[in-house]
Write a protein that holds these residues in place. Sequence first.
Motif, PDB file in Angstrom:
ATOM      1  N   PRO A  33       0.843  -1.192   0.000  1.00 41.24           N
ATOM      2  CA  PRO A  33       0.000   0.000   0.000  1.00 41.24           C
ATOM      3  C   PRO A  33       0.881   1.246   0.000  1.00 41.24           C
ATOM      4  O   PRO A  33       1.938   1.271   0.629  1.00 41.24           O
ATOM      5  CB  PRO A  33      -0.771  -0.104   1.311  1.00 41.24           C
ATOM      6  CG  PRO A  33      -0.695  -1.538   1.697  1.00 41.24           C
ATOM      7  CD  PRO A  33       0.606  -2.041   1.164  1.00 41.24           C
ATOM      8  N   VAL A  34       0.439   2.289  -0.733  1.00 36.96           N
ATOM      9  CA  VAL A  34       1.209   3.523  -0.856  1.00 36.96           C
ATOM     10  C   VAL A  34       0.310   4.728  -0.564  1.00 36.96           C
ATOM     11  O   VAL A  34      -0.791   4.825  -1.112  1.00 36.96           O
ATOM     12  CB  VAL A  34       1.816   3.669  -2.263  1.00 36.96           C
ATOM     13  CG1 VAL A  34       2.570   4.983  -2.403  1.00 36.96           C
ATOM     14  CG2 VAL A  34       2.730   2.502  -2.595  1.00 36.96           C
ATOM     15  N   ALA A  58       0.051  -0.191  -8.091  1.00 34.29           N
ATOM     16  CA  ALA A  58      -0.878  -1.272  -7.779  1.00 34.29           C
ATOM     17  C   ALA A  58      -1.697  -0.873  -6.546  1.00 34.29           C
ATOM     18  O   ALA A  58      -1.147  -0.318  -5.593  1.00 34.29           O
ATOM     19  CB  ALA A  58      -0.107  -2.558  -7.496  1.00 34.29           C
ATOM     20  N   PRO A  59      -3.010  -1.136  -6.550  1.00 30.41           N
ATOM     21  CA  PRO A  59      -3.818  -0.822  -5.367  1.00 30.41           C
ATOM     22  C   PRO A  59      -3.399  -1.693  -4.189  1.00 30.41           C
ATOM     23  O   PRO A  59      -2.898  -2.790  -4.401  1.00 30.41           O
ATOM     24  CB  PRO A  59      -5.240  -1.152  -5.802  1.00 30.41           C
ATOM     25  CG  PRO A  59      -5.201  -1.164  -7.306  1.00 30.41           C
ATOM     26  CD  PRO A  59      -3.800  -1.596  -7.672  1.00 30.41           C
ATOM     27  N   PRO A  60      -3.599  -1.223  -2.983  1.00 27.51           N
ATOM     28  CA  PRO A  60      -4.225   0.047  -2.663  1.00 27.51           C
ATOM     29  C   PRO A  60      -3.216   1.199  -2.675  1.00 27.51           C
ATOM     30  O   PRO A  60      -2.083   1.045  -2.257  1.00 27.51           O
ATOM     31  CB  PRO A  60      -4.770  -0.164  -1.258  1.00 27.51           C
ATOM     32  CG  PRO A  60      -3.835  -1.149  -0.639  1.00 27.51           C
ATOM     33  CD  PRO A  60      -3.383  -2.034  -1.779  1.00 27.51           C
ATOM     34  N   TRP A  61      -3.661   2.334  -3.206  1.00 29.09           N
ATOM     35  CA  TRP A  61      -2.876   3.565  -3.138  1.00 29.09           C
ATOM     36  C   TRP A  61      -3.813   4.710  -2.787  1.00 29.09           C
ATOM     37  O   TRP A  61      -5.013   4.648  -3.023  1.00 29.09           O
ATOM     38  CB  TRP A  61      -2.118   3.847  -4.433  1.00 29.09           C
ATOM     39  CG  TRP A  61      -2.955   3.950  -5.671  1.00 29.09           C
ATOM     40  CD1 TRP A  61      -3.128   2.965  -6.605  1.00 29.09           C
ATOM     41  CD2 TRP A  61      -3.726   5.065  -6.129  1.00 29.09           C
ATOM     42  NE1 TRP A  61      -3.964   3.400  -7.607  1.00 29.09           N
ATOM     43  CE2 TRP A  61      -4.343   4.702  -7.347  1.00 29.09           C
ATOM     44  CE3 TRP A  61      -3.960   6.344  -5.636  1.00 29.09           C
ATOM     45  CZ2 TRP A  61      -5.184   5.548  -8.062  1.00 29.09           C
ATOM     46  CZ3 TRP A  61      -4.790   7.204  -6.347  1.00 29.09           C
ATOM     47  CH2 TRP A  61      -5.389   6.806  -7.547  1.00 29.09           C
ATOM     48  N   ALA A 106      -9.239   2.445   8.436  1.00 29.74           N
ATOM     49  CA  ALA A 106      -8.799   3.710   9.043  1.00 29.74           C
ATOM     50  C   ALA A 106      -8.423   4.744   7.999  1.00 29.74           C
ATOM     51  O   ALA A 106      -8.779   5.920   8.112  1.00 29.74           O
ATOM     52  CB  ALA A 106      -7.621   3.456   9.988  1.00 29.74           C
ATOM     53  N   THR A 107      -7.726   4.318   6.950  1.00 26.62           N
ATOM     54  CA  THR A 107      -7.261   5.266   5.933  1.00 26.62           C
ATOM     55  C   THR A 107      -8.443   5.897   5.213  1.00 26.62           C
ATOM     56  O   THR A 107      -8.530   7.125   5.093  1.00 26.62           O
ATOM     57  CB  THR A 107      -6.340   4.576   4.918  1.00 26.62           C
ATOM     58  OG1 THR A 107      -5.311   3.878   5.617  1.00 26.62           O
ATOM     59  CG2 THR A 107      -5.710   5.581   3.971  1.00 26.62           C
ATOM     60  N   SER A 108      -9.359   5.093   4.728  1.00 26.58           N
ATOM     61  CA  SER A 108     -10.511   5.610   3.993  1.00 26.58           C
ATOM     62  C   SER A 108     -11.349   6.546   4.848  1.00 26.58           C
ATOM     63  O   SER A 108     -11.833   7.570   4.370  1.00 26.58           O
ATOM     64  CB  SER A 108     -11.380   4.464   3.480  1.00 26.58           C
ATOM     65  OG  SER A 108     -10.667   3.714   2.535  1.00 26.58           O
ATOM     66  N   ALA A 109     -11.532   6.212   6.113  1.00 27.26           N
ATOM     67  CA  ALA A 109     -12.337   7.049   7.005  1.00 27.26           C
ATOM     68  C   ALA A 109     -11.703   8.426   7.187  1.00 27.26           C
ATOM     69  O   ALA A 109     -12.371   9.461   7.065  1.00 27.26           O
ATOM     70  CB  ALA A 109     -12.512   6.357   8.359  1.00 27.26           C
ATOM     71  N   VAL A 110     -10.402   8.458   7.452  1.00 25.75           N
ATOM     72  CA  VAL A 110      -9.721   9.744   7.650  1.00 25.75           C
ATOM     73  C   VAL A 110      -9.653  10.524   6.346  1.00 25.75           C
ATOM     74  O   VAL A 110      -9.874  11.740   6.328  1.00 25.75           O
ATOM     75  CB  VAL A 110      -8.314   9.535   8.261  1.00 25.75           C
ATOM     76  CG1 VAL A 110      -7.488  10.807   8.180  1.00 25.75           C
ATOM     77  CG2 VAL A 110      -8.445   9.075   9.704  1.00 25.75           C
ATOM     78  N   LEU A 111      -9.376   9.845   5.234  1.00 25.73           N
ATOM     79  CA  LEU A 111      -9.306  10.551   3.964  1.00 25.73           C
ATOM     80  C   LEU A 111     -10.663  11.121   3.563  1.00 25.73           C
ATOM     81  O   LEU A 111     -10.730  12.195   2.948  1.00 25.73           O
ATOM     82  CB  LEU A 111      -8.733   9.665   2.870  1.00 25.73           C
ATOM     83  CG  LEU A 111      -7.270   9.244   3.053  1.00 25.73           C
ATOM     84  CD1 LEU A 111      -6.766   8.504   1.822  1.00 25.73           C
ATOM     85  CD2 LEU A 111      -6.374  10.417   3.374  1.00 25.73           C
ATOM     86  N   ALA A 112     -11.748  10.460   3.913  1.00 26.93           N
ATOM     87  CA  ALA A 112     -13.082  11.012   3.647  1.00 26.93           C
ATOM     88  C   ALA A 112     -13.282  12.310   4.432  1.00 26.93           C
ATOM     89  O   ALA A 112     -13.818  13.289   3.899  1.00 26.93           O
ATOM     90  CB  ALA A 112     -14.160   9.992   4.000  1.00 26.93           C
ATOM     91  N   ASP A 122      -7.651  11.155  -3.904  1.00 26.18           N
ATOM     92  CA  ASP A 122      -7.916  10.092  -4.867  1.00 26.18           C
ATOM     93  C   ASP A 122      -7.431   8.805  -4.221  1.00 26.18           C
ATOM     94  O   ASP A 122      -6.479   8.816  -3.434  1.00 26.18           O
ATOM     95  CB  ASP A 122      -7.131  10.288  -6.171  1.00 26.18           C
ATOM     96  CG  ASP A 122      -7.652  11.463  -6.987  1.00 26.18           C
ATOM     97  OD1 ASP A 122      -8.860  11.742  -6.927  1.00 26.18           O
ATOM     98  OD2 ASP A 122      -6.847  12.080  -7.692  1.00 26.18           O
ATOM     99  N   LEU A 123      -8.074   7.687  -4.573  1.00 27.57           N
ATOM    100  CA  LEU A 123      -7.612   6.421  -4.023  1.00 27.57           C
ATOM    101  C   LEU A 123      -8.081   5.264  -4.884  1.00 27.57           C
ATOM    102  O   LEU A 123      -9.019   5.389  -5.659  1.00 27.57           O
ATOM    103  CB  LEU A 123      -8.086   6.230  -2.578  1.00 27.57           C
ATOM    104  CG  LEU A 123      -9.585   6.327  -2.286  1.00 27.57           C
ATOM    105  CD1 LEU A 123     -10.225   4.958  -2.318  1.00 27.57           C
ATOM    106  CD2 LEU A 123      -9.791   6.964  -0.930  1.00 27.57           C
ATOM    107  N   ALA A 124      -7.386   4.156  -4.747  1.00 25.04           N
ATOM    108  CA  ALA A 124      -7.781   2.887  -5.366  1.00 25.04           C
ATOM    109  C   ALA A 124      -7.518   1.821  -4.321  1.00 25.04           C
ATOM    110  O   ALA A 124      -6.385   1.595  -3.939  1.00 25.04           O
ATOM    111  CB  ALA A 124      -6.983   2.626  -6.634  1.00 25.04           C
TER     112      ALA A 124
END
Length: 125
Positions: A33-34, A58-61, A106-112, A122-124
């Motif tokens: 992940p990146v 490559a996802p997830p990024w 955790a990442t998606s929640a904070v980035l939202a 942006d994310l994948a």
Amino acid sequence: CCIEPRIAAAALVAPAFILMPRLLGAPAAAGPPVLVLNGSVDPLVPPAPTRATTAGFAPPWYFVEIPGAGHSDLIEAVGDPDPPLEVSRQALVAFFDEHLGGASGATSAVLATLAAAGNGVDLAE
């Protein structure tokens, strides 16, 4: 990016090497992940080519463009409080909590939350 198998996650902050394709080479088909952080007014590492290169990983990024932030604003305390530094801190902590500590989502929640506050995300996954 990051084809060393011992690397479990990678965070790139204003990554100048992205502007030098020979150093980076082609993105790997698989990798860790990146998280990439970039300031919107970074005079050394403009966000557009960084965002484009990140999208080839490559996802997830995850890519975060922090409005009004220059090159070193993402990692240096320039004021009290320093909004770009706080955005970087939140994104980095969530990213490593999830990808090294097992805090799923955790990442998606904070980035939202950061996107709702006006940061470009942006994310994948």
